[in-house]
Design an enzyme around this catalytic site. Structure first.
Site, PDB file in Angstrom:
ATOM      1  N   ARG A   1       5.902  17.712  15.526  1.00  0.00           N
ATOM      2  CA  ARG A   1       5.647  16.912  16.719  1.00  0.00           C
ATOM      3  C   ARG A   1       6.840  16.002  16.993  1.00  0.00           C
ATOM      4  NH1 ARG A   1       0.466  13.402  14.737  1.00  0.00           N
ATOM      5  NH2 ARG A   1       0.962  13.283  12.531  1.00  0.00           N
TER       6      ARG A   1
ATOM      7  N   ASP B   1       8.287  12.664  19.168  1.00  0.00           N
ATOM      8  CA  ASP B   1       7.758  11.419  19.727  1.00  0.00           C
ATOM      9  C   ASP B   1       8.012  11.330  21.234  1.00  0.00           C
ATOM     10  OD1 ASP B   1       6.884  10.565  17.243  1.00  0.00           O
ATOM     11  OD2 ASP B   1       8.748   9.496  16.791  1.00  0.00           O
TER      12      ASP B   1
ATOM     13  N   ARG C   1      15.032   8.565  13.590  1.00  0.00           N
ATOM     14  CA  ARG C   1      15.385   7.357  14.343  1.00  0.00           C
ATOM     15  C   ARG C   1      15.528   6.147  13.418  1.00  0.00           C
ATOM     16  NH1 ARG C   1      10.682   7.256  18.432  1.00  0.00           N
ATOM     17  NH2 ARG C   1      11.631   5.271  19.046  1.00  0.00           N
TER      18      ARG C   1
ATOM     19  N   TYR D   1      17.985  18.074  13.561  1.00  0.00           N
ATOM     20  CA  TYR D   1      17.965  17.127  14.668  1.00  0.00           C
ATOM     21  C   TYR D   1      19.384  16.625  14.948  1.00  0.00           C
ATOM     22  CZ  TYR D   1      12.861  16.489  14.798  1.00  0.00           C
ATOM     23  OH  TYR D   1      11.498  16.671  14.951  1.00  0.00           O
TER      24      TYR D   1
END
Length: 246
Positions: free
Chosen positions: A51, A53, A197, A111
């Site tokens: 998932r 964000d 993050r 990522y």
């Protein structure tokens, strides 16, 4: 007998509250399931590789679904791209073995997080503007410590439902695109909620000399989200790739 399919797609997450369906919020999963159920004329449930964000993008996302009818995957991909919003695009759909799972069969996820140091109107929607240049050499030194670490509880969102905070990080480094543009690339077998993050935010603290390398190590071992740096904004984060042993 049901056939399992993998669907590969990308999306601009700006308008969505992440991948996963949630009440009273627009999600990529809801849009995808609505379009697929319309075209296949019965309810379709997608299981995603993970998932993302709110506001986070995906250059390559993977989901699986099962169907009893034999699907013309090329035609379905074409039709989906005619009915889906323009910020979601299907690349391909492939039949896979019944034991393949979009989430649990994934072996590596990658990522990218983008930053820029100049005033650039074409970056602001997909890159994080920094007003002070960090020490990228020092941040890369700190990032290499992630490869030998296992427990990433310090970078996990508080009250997460993760059963374990253990991850295997395979790659973590800052890559220069130009004198004013860089991105952070990180690959692992799995990621915790908000993990990338939070790592980027903490690495920036290293780069701005707010914390030392030894303090970064202490944060890693603390397993405490309160010890790590602030999470950077989601609009500059991209799920770049998901890999499987097919």
């Amino acid at each position: 007998m049901k056939q399992r399919y993998f669907i590969y797609f990308s999306y601009d997450g700006t308008a969505y509250h992440g991948w996963q369906i949630q009440p009273n919020a627009t999600s990529v999963q809801a849009e995808m399931q609505r379009a697929m159920s319309l075209l296949l004329r019965h309810p379709i449930e997608l299981v995603g590789a993970g998932r993302t964000d709110t506001g986070v993008h995906a250059r390559t996302m993977v989901a699986h679904f099962d169907d009893e009818q034999l699907i013309d995957t090329i035609q379905l991909a074409y039709k989906l791209n005619r009915v889906l919003p323009f910020d979601i695009t299907v690349a391909r759909i492939e039949p896979v073995d019944a034991d393949m799972h979009a989430r649990f069969s994934a072996t590596k996820r990658t990522y990218h997080y983008y930053i820029h140091l100049d005033r650039d109107p074409f970056c602001r929607a997909y890159s994080y503007a920094l007003h002070q240049a960090p020490d990228f050499h020092l941040m890369n030194e700190a990032a290499q410590l992630l490869l030998s670490h296992k427990d990433f509880g310090a970078f996990c969102k508080s009250h997460s439902d993760a059963k374990t905070t253990f991850c295997d990080v395979y790659e973590a480094n800052w890559i220069k695109l130009s004198d004013t543009k860089w991105y952070f690339r990180i690959s692992a077998n799995r990621f915790l909620r908000n993990m990338v993050r939070a790592i980027v935010g903490t690495l920036l603290d290293v780069g701005w000399h707010k914390i030392s390398i030894s303090q970064f190590v202490e944060i890693l071992h603390s397993k405490s989200r309160q010890q790590a740096g602030e999470s950077v904004p989601g609009h500059a984060l991209f799920l770049e790739d998901v890999q499987y042993k097919l």
